[in-house]
Enzyme design. Sequence first.
Site, PDB file in Angstrom:
ATOM      1  NE  ARG A  55      -3.260  -0.558   2.926  1.00 49.24           N
ATOM      2  CZ  ARG A  55      -2.930   0.010   4.072  1.00 49.24           C
ATOM      3  NH1 ARG A  55      -2.731   1.299   4.138  1.00 49.24           N
ATOM      4  NH2 ARG A  55      -2.789  -0.721   5.166  1.00 49.24           N
ATOM      5  CE1 TYR A 107     -11.129  13.884 -17.627  1.00 47.15           C
ATOM      6  CE2 TYR A 107     -11.485  13.715 -15.279  1.00 47.15           C
ATOM      7  CZ  TYR A 107     -11.438  13.132 -16.527  1.00 47.15           C
ATOM      8  OH  TYR A 107     -11.717  11.797 -16.662  1.00 47.15           O
ATOM      9  CG  ASP A 180      -5.005  18.412 -14.989  1.00 45.94           C
ATOM     10  OD1 ASP A 180      -4.226  17.933 -15.831  1.00 45.94           O
ATOM     11  OD2 ASP A 180      -6.146  17.947 -14.769  1.00 45.94           O
ATOM     12  CE  LYS A 205      -7.099  10.557 -19.563  1.00 48.69           C
ATOM     13  NZ  LYS A 205      -7.496  11.800 -18.912  1.00 48.69           N
TER      14      LYS A 205
END
Length: 388
Positions: A55, A107, A180, A205
């Site tokens: 984790r 977004y 971003d 992306k």
Amino acid sequence: MTENSNRKLSIQTRVAQALHFVEAETGAVVPSIQPAATYARDENYEVRKPYWYRRDGSQTTAHAEAVIAEMEDATESLLFASGMSACTAVIEHLPTGSHIVAPKVMYHGVLAQIQNYAANGRVTVSYYTAGNLAELESAVAAQPTTLVWVETPNNPNWEVTDIQAAADIAHAAGAKLVADCTGTPPSMTKALDFGADISFHSATKYLNGHSDITAGVLSVRETGKYWDDICMVRKLHGTALHSFDAWLLIRGMRTLFLRVERSCKNTMAIATHFEGHPLLEAVLYPGLASDPGHEVAKRQTNGQFGGMMSIIVKGTEQTAIDTTRFCELFYPATSLGGVESLVEHRKTVSGDGFPVHPRLLRLSIGIEDADDLIYDIEQALTRANQPV
Ligand SMILES: *Cc1c(COP(=O)(O)O)cnc(C)c1O
């Protein structure tokens, strides 16, 4: 290399070789995938740092992070299981009552998440029109601000925001700036160079580029408590990027510079071809000299402008939807930044209530032949405009 030991290698060289990786035991030039969920302690019953439980990340994930940190000139990069989980970690780490300044159109998932936190009374939000620094400045001045969110170029209209100017405004108010820049990966835009405190990319992306994983990455130069808090969110939410996906990401990033260069060239050719087209109302692409964001984009994207553009078709909303239906090469699919070109009727996907032009089609331009792509849009537009 010895005679050249003072020569700084180009970032393209370092990324193509995944930081000149050679596996110590085997000499393999490709890393192994380390999928372990847990790690044995040593003979003194001490944890063998830095890995103890998955984790908290893995060796494979850390290798991908090191490649991205190198590209971003960051001190640390942190990979998450999706772009959304990375953005959520940034919002989640804020103290209750923090004021966020964000674009009105961005977004849709990130906007929805900011609105969820606001609806639950966790944060307050003020909005500005993407690219409009005067509005950004008055939103920051309206009340003490913790975080300014910039998305540039901005989805799906591709407005450009001056990152340096936004960072100056944020810093003057004691706020941090997160940028971003998913639309222009670090081969084009290094947001930290322009003063952003946190650079974010959906690595789903361009960074990965092959439409076969989801991933998100945050990069910073200055660490400290806020960064520790973000790392803690990743650990406690269990949203570190999976080793198998990190391995695919390393593989994908090796060709980032080539892929992106080709896709930018294609996009410029397509945008230039369709500017002023009789069946289109507008072509939205910062690479066009006529675009209001052109000059800032030139400076901020290494003169490359990116592989994302939108077109607004004439006619009705149905004409726009039909154009996507009649494409034979462009896939009618969501997402962006892959080697294959995609077309999307954004309004269908963002849903009602999200402010997007009903006749806007978002194009993610891949690495195919530009003339083939132009021909495909031409024939789809022609068919969509034929009387039934
Ligand atoms: C895709 C995307 C995101 C979200 O990333 P996921 O990997 O899909 O979770 C955030 N911002 C932008 C600009 C994006 O394109």
